[in-house]
Write a protein that holds these residues in place. Structure first.
Motif, PDB file in Angstrom:
ATOM      1  N   ALA A  97       0.829  -1.204   0.000  1.00  0.00           N
ATOM      2  CA  ALA A  97       0.000   0.000   0.000  1.00  0.00           C
ATOM      3  C   ALA A  97       0.863   1.253   0.000  1.00  0.00           C
ATOM      4  O   ALA A  97       0.590   2.211  -0.744  1.00  0.00           O
ATOM      5  CB  ALA A  97      -0.935  -0.010   1.203  1.00  0.00           C
ATOM      6  N   GLY A 100       2.670   1.397  -3.363  1.00  0.00           N
ATOM      7  CA  GLY A 100       1.680   1.646  -4.399  1.00  0.00           C
ATOM      8  C   GLY A 100       1.208   3.086  -4.415  1.00  0.00           C
ATOM      9  O   GLY A 100       0.950   3.657  -5.482  1.00  0.00           O
ATOM     10  N   THR A 127      -4.200   1.083  -0.445  1.00  0.00           N
ATOM     11  CA  THR A 127      -3.225   1.903  -1.156  1.00  0.00           C
ATOM     12  C   THR A 127      -3.691   3.350  -1.233  1.00  0.00           C
ATOM     13  O   THR A 127      -2.913   4.287  -0.982  1.00  0.00           O
ATOM     14  CB  THR A 127      -2.996   1.338  -2.575  1.00  0.00           C
ATOM     15  N   PHE A 280      -1.935  -3.812  -8.089  1.00  0.00           N
ATOM     16  CA  PHE A 280      -1.366  -3.791  -6.745  1.00  0.00           C
ATOM     17  C   PHE A 280      -1.796  -5.091  -6.065  1.00  0.00           C
ATOM     18  O   PHE A 280      -2.987  -5.298  -5.820  1.00  0.00           O
ATOM     19  CB  PHE A 280      -1.879  -2.578  -5.966  1.00  0.00           C
TER      20      PHE A 280
END
Length: 316
Positions: A97, A100, A127, A280
């Motif tokens: 997260a 990202g 994220t 992600f």
């Protein structure tokens, strides 16, 4: 690599664990195979050397090497790999997260108007939570997937609204359930003027941010009521290991047809994409799904973890 560089490398790894994953110094000591005192000094060294600010500015060399290998192997435009050795899934997800959010920020910082298309899911939500607020009302955020389950409830992970709140821009929702009740019902949803307007805007997106789902009993699609236990079993019989926006992907990376396709309302995706699609995703439970998405060329960018990267590179 010099002795000093190796020390910084280990300090950076400790900093990721301590500041991002929330590991204790004792946890770090056990996972790095050092004493607690050494772990404490490594965390202190990271701060002293300026490696820790809002983010950790010294990358882990092994992670950089894995990212470069993934880019070469799978033709990715963007790839970030975070440390994960010895960590459990919550810690890995938090690291992804944070990394990202930095990748997302490259797009959000731009002053030229951007159309940002966003999927849904826990990883994307986490994220976006890590993003700072940007004063970019010129950007538009477009939903790629409906967030309504068969019982009329909405998932808590309808994330495009959260993205729009971070940019202060406009938000376009896809007005449909993920899976309609029937093919005829799908036709009604997808022919609505607002649905067509939103999907046309999504087709113009500068970037798409997505998660990669896995298919297993209790997976998010199953747990959130979008697909039944029986449908999960049927998909597994068809060797489905991944899904993106409700598109099911087999072990070989190719799209797998199912009866759900005739009721799917999300924006169309395809293998061997030419679009700017950044995913992600990480954690042991996602290894096969990530491998399938990479094999099929469903994405152009990936933020993941060390173990997932190694699993993808181990594929023949």
């Amino acid at each position: 690599m010099s002795k000093h560089d190796k020390k910084l490398e280990q300090a950076a790894r400790a900093a990721w664990m301590y500041y991002v994953a929330g590991e204790t110094q004792q946890d770090i000591a056990e996972k790095l195979g050092v004493s607690r005192q050494v772990a404490q000094r490594l965390v202190a060294l990271a701060a002293e050397q300026g490696l820790v600010s809002v983010n950790i500015s010294h990358p882990v060399a092994e992670c950089m090497s894995l990212a470069q290998s993934l880019q070469r192997r799978y033709g990715l435009d963007v790839c970030q790999v975070v440390p994960s050795d010895g960590l459990d899934s919550p810690g890995i997800h938090q690291m992804i997260a944070v990394a990202g959010a930095e990748v997302m920020a490259h797009t959000l910082k731009q002053s030229a108007p951007q159309i940002i298309a966003v999927g849904s899911g826990r990883m994307l939500r986490a994220t976006i939570d890590e993003l700072p607020t940007f004063d970019r009302p010129q950007h538009s955020c477009v939903s790629l997937i409906g967030a309504i389950a068969s019982d009329g409830s909405c998932t808590r992970y309808d994330v495009p609204l959260w993205m729009a709140e971070k940019t202060q821009g406009r938000y376009f929702i896809l007005p449909a359930p993920l899976f309609a009740d029937s093919p005829d019902d799908r036709t009604l949803w997808c022919n609505h003027r607002i649905y067509r307007t939103v999907t046309e805007k999504a087709a113009q997106a500068n970037v798409m941010f997505l998660g990669i789902g896995h298919i297993d009993a209790g997976c998010p699609l199953n747990a959130d009521g979008f697909i039944s236990d029986q449908q999960v079993a049927q998909l597994q019989q068809q060797r489905v290991v991944a899904e993106m926006l409700g598109h099911f992907i087999g072990e070989d990376g190719e799209r797998v047809s199912s009866e759900l396709d005739t009721r799917l309302t999300s924006v169309t995706l395809g293998a061997h994409t030419q679009r700017n699609i950044i995913a992600f995703c990480g954690g042991k439970e996602k290894h096969r799904a990530i491998c399938a998405a990479l094999k099929g060329g469903w994405i152009s960018g990936l933020v993941t973890d060390e173990a997932s990267a190694r699993a993808a590179l181990a594929q023949s």
